[in-house]
Scaffold this active site. Structure first.
Site, PDB file in Angstrom:
ATOM      1  N   SER A  63       8.698  21.381 -10.332  1.00 57.23           N
ATOM      2  CA  SER A  63       9.153  20.008 -10.126  1.00 57.23           C
ATOM      3  C   SER A  63       9.819  19.512 -11.399  1.00 57.23           C
ATOM      4  CB  SER A  63       7.969  19.094  -9.791  1.00 57.23           C
ATOM      5  OG  SER A  63       8.379  17.731  -9.734  1.00 57.23           O
ATOM      6  N   TYR A 112      -0.098  15.717 -11.843  1.00 63.70           N
ATOM      7  CA  TYR A 112       0.953  16.472 -11.151  1.00 63.70           C
ATOM      8  C   TYR A 112       1.941  17.061 -12.156  1.00 63.70           C
ATOM      9  CZ  TYR A 112       4.693  17.526  -7.822  1.00 63.70           C
ATOM     10  OH  TYR A 112       5.655  18.163  -7.073  1.00 63.70           O
TER      11      TYR A 112
END
Length: 267
Positions: A129, A142
């Site tokens: 990501s 995250y």
């Protein structure tokens, strides 16, 4: 001979988009799901796999190898979102997120490597990501789990260089998928010192996903990587400003970049 592709988390979202696109391009595609029976209309073959269960990983890889005789491409796509003030996220949820986003992909890689080494070829693409390139407020866990997978890939590449096995990262930005529905949200706690700001950022995060690009862009990039003889270490796909944020982090002083993030999230 058509290449055989295994995609973890292939029943929905980005993984589903990649699987259907590659299938249309003539690849033999297997996707995975913890409950493949829930997707009887899937356009790709789904096999049972839970990235937190090593036996299920071994069983899924064995099934593909037994059926096709080889495995050419692994796409480590299964992942989970998590939001919240780090102080208030339960430890069990932090560990669960790392299990899904880091330890699980490592376990899948370990399961396929002996087969790829035996056939003297293979490509592993880890879906990370853009958030993994920076510590984002209320998305810190995250960011950390995806950033760790980026670094693991760098190390793996050097360890695998003698076996004709390539590994690379693909870091997407925000895409319009159902990831928000499966994300763990720490609750906005009434009276918490983070109540107002976390609530505001959480709404902004969900809006970014809802207004994100079509995940077909990720599928096109995956196709390009598979057809590249010597893939780069890192790829990014997403809106210009999301990709440019990585460049800014590299060239700006740390505190200037931090100020940009604070302004972006209105903190």
């Amino acid at each position: 001979m058509s290449k055989v592709v295994l995609i973890t988390g292939g029943s929905s979202g980005i993984g589903k988009s990649i699987g259907e696109f590659l299938s249309e391009k003539g690849y033999v595609v297997y996707g995975t799901s913890r409950s493949p029976e829930r997707y009887p209309d899937s356009k790709i073959k789904l096999v049972a796999l839970d990235v937190a269960d090593v036996k299920s990983i071994q069983d899924a890889v064995t099934l593909v190898i037994d059926a096709e005789g080889r495995l050419d491409v692994l796409i480590n796509n299964a992942g989970a979102g998590i939001t919240g003030p780090i102080e208030e996220i339960p430890d069990v949820e932090i560990k669960r997120n790392f299990e899904t986003n880091l330890f699980g992909p490592i376990a899948v890689i370990k399961a396929v490597l002996p087969h790829m080494r035996k056939q003297n070829s293979g490509l592993i693409i880890n879906i990370t990501s853009i958030a993994g390139y920076m510590g984002l407020p209320y998305r810190g866990i995250y960011s950390a789990s995806k950033g760790a997978l980026e670094l693991i890939t760098e190390a793996f590449r050097m360890e695998l260089k003698d076996f004709n096995i390539n590994m690379t990262n693909l870091a997407p930005g925000d895409f319009a998928t159902n990831i928000a529905a499966g994300r763990y949200h720490a609750p906005v706690v009434k009276g918490s010192p983070y109540e107002d700001k976390y609530g505001s950022v959480l709404n902004a995060i969900d809006d970014d996903v809802d207004s994100g690009d079509n995940p077909i862009m990720v599928s096109h990039m995956i196709y390009k990587i598979i057809n590249t003889s010597n893939p780069k270490i890192h790829y990014k796909v997403g809106a210009f400003m999301q990709k440019f944020s990585i460049v800014l982090k590299r060239i700006l002083p740390d505190k200037v970049y931090e100020k940009l993030l604070l302004n972006h999230y209105k903190l």
